[in-house]
Design a protein around this motif. Structure first.
Motif, PDB file in Angstrom:
ATOM      1  N   HIS A  18       0.409  -0.798   0.329  1.00 31.74           N
ATOM      2  CA  HIS A  18       0.433  -0.422  -0.329  1.00 31.74           C
ATOM      3  C   HIS A  18       0.532   1.318   0.156  1.00 31.74           C
ATOM      4  CE1 HIS A  18      -3.394  -1.883   0.200  1.00 31.74           C
ATOM      5  NE2 HIS A  18      -3.500  -2.579   1.179  1.00 31.74           N
ATOM      6  N   GLU A  53      -5.177  -4.163   8.507  1.00 31.89           N
ATOM      7  CA  GLU A  53      -5.597  -3.726   7.184  1.00 31.89           C
ATOM      8  C   GLU A  53      -6.073  -2.902   6.801  1.00 31.89           C
ATOM      9  OE1 GLU A  53      -4.783  -4.691   2.497  1.00 31.89           O
ATOM     10  OE2 GLU A  53      -5.510  -6.210   3.416  1.00 31.89           O
ATOM     11  N   ARG A  54      -7.441  -3.144   7.433  1.00 29.82           N
ATOM     12  CA  ARG A  54      -8.415  -2.046   7.710  1.00 29.82           C
ATOM     13  C   ARG A  54      -7.709  -1.133   8.733  1.00 29.82           C
ATOM     14  NH1 ARG A  54     -14.402  -4.019   8.640  1.00 29.82           N
ATOM     15  NH2 ARG A  54     -13.401  -5.982   8.011  1.00 29.82           N
ATOM     16  N   PHE A  57      -6.567   1.635   6.860  1.00 29.26           N
ATOM     17  CA  PHE A  57      -7.771   3.002   5.538  1.00 29.26           C
ATOM     18  C   PHE A  57      -8.493   3.567   7.038  1.00 29.26           C
ATOM     19  CE2 PHE A  57      -6.620  -0.458   2.407  1.00 29.26           C
ATOM     20  CZ  PHE A  57      -7.140   0.027   1.149  1.00 29.26           C
ATOM     21  N   TYR A  58      -8.578   3.148   7.708  1.00 25.92           N
ATOM     22  CA  TYR A  58      -9.609   4.028   8.828  1.00 25.92           C
ATOM     23  C   TYR A  58      -8.643   5.435   9.031  1.00 25.92           C
ATOM     24  CZ  TYR A  58     -12.804   0.043   9.095  1.00 25.92           C
ATOM     25  OH  TYR A  58     -14.366   0.173   9.217  1.00 25.92           O
ATOM     26  N   LEU A  63      -4.379   7.171   2.030  1.00 24.64           N
ATOM     27  CA  LEU A  63      -4.578   5.501   1.377  1.00 24.64           C
ATOM     28  C   LEU A  63      -6.140   4.846   0.437  1.00 24.64           C
ATOM     29  CD1 LEU A  63      -3.369   2.839   1.337  1.00 24.64           C
ATOM     30  CD2 LEU A  63      -4.514   1.889   4.013  1.00 24.64           C
ATOM     31  N   VAL A  64      -6.622   5.538   1.735  1.00 27.13           N
ATOM     32  CA  VAL A  64      -8.221   5.402   0.404  1.00 27.13           C
ATOM     33  C   VAL A  64      -8.764   6.219  -0.776  1.00 27.13           C
ATOM     34  CG1 VAL A  64     -10.994   6.123   1.409  1.00 27.13           C
ATOM     35  CG2 VAL A  64      -9.583   5.219   2.916  1.00 27.13           C
ATOM     36  N   ASN A  67      -7.244   3.919  -3.147  1.00 28.41           N
ATOM     37  CA  ASN A  67      -7.616   2.795  -3.645  1.00 28.41           C
ATOM     38  C   ASN A  67      -8.913   2.674  -3.710  1.00 28.41           C
ATOM     39  OD1 ASN A  67      -5.203   0.736  -3.325  1.00 28.41           O
ATOM     40  ND2 ASN A  67      -5.654   2.350  -2.102  1.00 28.41           N
ATOM     41  N   TRP A  70     -11.612  -0.416  -3.008  1.00 31.45           N
ATOM     42  CA  TRP A  70     -11.761  -1.471  -2.008  1.00 31.45           C
ATOM     43  C   TRP A  70     -11.988  -0.578  -0.837  1.00 31.45           C
ATOM     44  CZ3 TRP A  70     -10.475  -0.773   3.144  1.00 31.45           C
ATOM     45  CH2 TRP A  70     -10.038  -1.950   3.592  1.00 31.45           C
ATOM     46  N   ALA A  71     -12.164   0.691  -0.905  1.00 30.13           N
ATOM     47  CA  ALA A  71     -12.797   1.508   0.131  1.00 30.13           C
ATOM     48  C   ALA A  71     -13.779   1.938   0.403  1.00 30.13           C
ATOM     49  CB  ALA A  71     -11.543   2.584   0.815  1.00 30.13           C
ATOM     50  N   SER A  75     -15.549   5.910   2.569  1.00 29.10           N
ATOM     51  CA  SER A  75     -14.524   6.925   2.287  1.00 29.10           C
ATOM     52  C   SER A  75     -15.176   8.157   2.488  1.00 29.10           C
ATOM     53  CB  SER A  75     -14.630   7.079   0.681  1.00 29.10           C
ATOM     54  OG  SER A  75     -13.661   6.770   0.203  1.00 29.10           O
TER      55      SER A  75
END
Length: 106
Positions: A18, A53-54, A57-58, A63-64, A67, A70-71, A75
């Motif tokens: 990532h 991994e989650r 993103f939070y 990163l969100v 990707n 994925w997210a 978002s």
């Protein structure tokens, strides 16, 4: 119950997959320390939180954005939470329930 089922090698793969940096083990370890990634030593092995991994993103709006597939569901929520986190602290419950006491929580 929190589950720690990700090995260091799997965690490293997630991080390097990532982020363009870190690359070396030392840089990955620094990333893990700086981000306070949850981990435990279990049976002599370093294991990482299964939702690791989650959690990345939070915590990382960039990163969100990189990707969106994925997210996509997260978002708006992540943007809102991160925007609110940067604002000045609101009056807490302890302050409302006991107006004579001032508690500072950081």
């Amino acid at each position: 119950m929190i589950e720690f089922s990700i090995t260091y090698d799997e965690a490293k793969e997630i991080v390097t997959g990532h982020y363009p940096n870190p690359n070396t083990d030392a840089e990955v370890r620094q990333f893990i320390e700086e981000r306070k990634i949850q981990r435990r030593i279990i049976d002599g092995r370093e294991m990482f939180f299964s939702e690791f991994e989650r959690k990345l993103f939070y915590r990382d709006l960039d990163l969100v954005k990189r990707n969106p597939d994925w997210a996509i569901h997260f978002s708006e929520a992540v943007g809102f939470v991160l925007a609110e986190y940067g604002r000045e602290r609101q009056t807490g419950f302890a302050e409302l329930s006991n107006p004579g006491a001032r508690i500072s929580i950081h």
